[in-house]
Design a protein around this motif. Sequence first.
Motif, PDB file in Angstrom:
ATOM      1  N   GLY A  15       6.911   6.105   6.784  1.00 52.01           N
ATOM      2  CA  GLY A  15       5.463   6.019   6.595  1.00 52.01           C
ATOM      3  C   GLY A  15       4.715   6.884   7.595  1.00 52.01           C
ATOM      4  O   GLY A  15       3.729   7.551   7.247  1.00 52.01           O
ATOM      5  N   LYS A  16       5.187   6.905   8.828  1.00 54.97           N
ATOM      6  CA  LYS A  16       4.570   7.736   9.870  1.00 54.97           C
ATOM      7  C   LYS A  16       4.691   9.209   9.500  1.00 54.97           C
ATOM      8  O   LYS A  16       3.742   9.982   9.666  1.00 54.97           O
ATOM      9  N   ASP A  17       5.849   9.606   8.973  1.00 54.29           N
ATOM     10  CA  ASP A  17       6.059  10.998   8.557  1.00 54.29           C
ATOM     11  C   ASP A  17       5.135  11.359   7.395  1.00 54.29           C
ATOM     12  O   ASP A  17       4.594  12.471   7.347  1.00 54.29           O
ATOM     13  N   ILE A  18       4.972  10.436   6.469  1.00 54.67           N
ATOM     14  CA  ILE A  18       4.093  10.683   5.323  1.00 54.67           C
ATOM     15  C   ILE A  18       2.653  10.830   5.794  1.00 54.67           C
ATOM     16  O   ILE A  18       1.942  11.741   5.368  1.00 54.67           O
ATOM     17  N   ARG A  19       2.229   9.957   6.696  1.00 53.83           N
ATOM     18  CA  ARG A  19       0.862  10.049   7.220  1.00 53.83           C
ATOM     19  C   ARG A  19       0.622  11.381   7.930  1.00 53.83           C
ATOM     20  O   ARG A  19      -0.425  11.999   7.783  1.00 53.83           O
ATOM     21  N   LYS A  20       1.610  11.834   8.700  1.00 55.39           N
ATOM     22  CA  LYS A  20       1.497  13.111   9.404  1.00 55.39           C
ATOM     23  C   LYS A  20       1.388  14.259   8.415  1.00 55.39           C
ATOM     24  O   LYS A  20       0.549  15.150   8.567  1.00 55.39           O
ATOM     25  N   MET A  21       2.221  14.247   7.384  1.00 57.41           N
ATOM     26  CA  MET A  21       2.206  15.302   6.378  1.00 57.41           C
ATOM     27  C   MET A  21       0.854  15.331   5.658  1.00 57.41           C
ATOM     28  O   MET A  21       0.280  16.403   5.450  1.00 57.41           O
ATOM     29  N   ASP A  28      -7.147  13.200   2.213  1.00 56.23           N
ATOM     30  CA  ASP A  28      -7.808  11.972   2.641  1.00 56.23           C
ATOM     31  C   ASP A  28      -7.262  10.794   1.839  1.00 56.23           C
ATOM     32  O   ASP A  28      -7.832  10.408   0.813  1.00 56.23           O
ATOM     33  N   ILE A  29      -6.127  10.285   2.276  1.00 52.41           N
ATOM     34  CA  ILE A  29      -5.504   9.132   1.628  1.00 52.41           C
ATOM     35  C   ILE A  29      -5.440   8.026   2.673  1.00 52.41           C
ATOM     36  O   ILE A  29      -4.815   8.190   3.727  1.00 52.41           O
ATOM     37  N   PRO A  30      -6.090   6.901   2.404  1.00 51.30           N
ATOM     38  CA  PRO A  30      -6.113   5.815   3.388  1.00 51.30           C
ATOM     39  C   PRO A  30      -4.705   5.289   3.697  1.00 51.30           C
ATOM     40  O   PRO A  30      -3.829   5.233   2.820  1.00 51.30           O
ATOM     41  N   ASN A  31      -4.502   4.899   4.953  1.00 51.54           N
ATOM     42  CA  ASN A  31      -3.219   4.330   5.367  1.00 51.54           C
ATOM     43  C   ASN A  31      -2.841   3.137   4.505  1.00 51.54           C
ATOM     44  O   ASN A  31      -1.657   2.919   4.230  1.00 51.54           O
ATOM     45  N   SER A  35       0.765   2.609   2.680  1.00 53.35           N
ATOM     46  CA  SER A  35       1.577   1.408   2.913  1.00 53.35           C
ATOM     47  C   SER A  35       1.836   0.653   1.617  1.00 53.35           C
ATOM     48  O   SER A  35       2.958   0.201   1.363  1.00 53.35           O
ATOM     49  N   THR A  36       0.810   0.515   0.793  1.00 52.05           N
ATOM     50  CA  THR A  36       0.963  -0.193  -0.483  1.00 52.05           C
ATOM     51  C   THR A  36       1.942   0.532  -1.393  1.00 52.05           C
ATOM     52  O   THR A  36       2.800  -0.085  -2.022  1.00 52.05           O
ATOM     53  N   GLY A  37       1.836   1.854  -1.449  1.00 52.49           N
ATOM     54  CA  GLY A  37       2.745   2.638  -2.280  1.00 52.49           C
ATOM     55  C   GLY A  37       4.187   2.537  -1.811  1.00 52.49           C
ATOM     56  O   GLY A  37       5.097   2.356  -2.626  1.00 52.49           O
ATOM     57  N   LEU A  38       4.388   2.632  -0.502  1.00 49.74           N
ATOM     58  CA  LEU A  38       5.749   2.502   0.034  1.00 49.74           C
ATOM     59  C   LEU A  38       6.322   1.118  -0.236  1.00 49.74           C
ATOM     60  O   LEU A  38       7.495   0.984  -0.600  1.00 49.74           O
ATOM     61  N   MET A  39       5.500   0.098  -0.053  1.00 50.83           N
ATOM     62  CA  MET A  39       5.970  -1.262  -0.289  1.00 50.83           C
ATOM     63  C   MET A  39       6.337  -1.451  -1.763  1.00 50.83           C
ATOM     64  O   MET A  39       7.387  -2.015  -2.076  1.00 50.83           O
ATOM     65  N   ALA A  40       5.495  -0.964  -2.653  1.00 51.18           N
ATOM     66  CA  ALA A  40       5.781  -1.097  -4.079  1.00 51.18           C
ATOM     67  C   ALA A  40       7.075  -0.371  -4.445  1.00 51.18           C
ATOM     68  O   ALA A  40       7.902  -0.891  -5.206  1.00 51.18           O
TER      69      ALA A  40
END
Length: 71
Positions: A15-21, A28-31, A35-40
Amino acid sequence: MSWSESPKPLKVGIGKDIRKMISEKGLDIPNSQISTGLMAYTQTEVYQKSLIEFSSRFNLDDIVDGEVTDK
């Protein structure tokens, strides 16, 4: 990965890597959406089965970056 392949286990902390990318690309994609997408994604049956099928975890470049453990 093609749709016929099993998903590969994601590295811990991806998730940290995705946020950095996303930040580097100026998107502009909210954290919360990340997180919701990764969890799903990681809660799907096919992803859970991949944790049994593979012994390695993979980063965004499809390079081994960790191991699947019982934990």
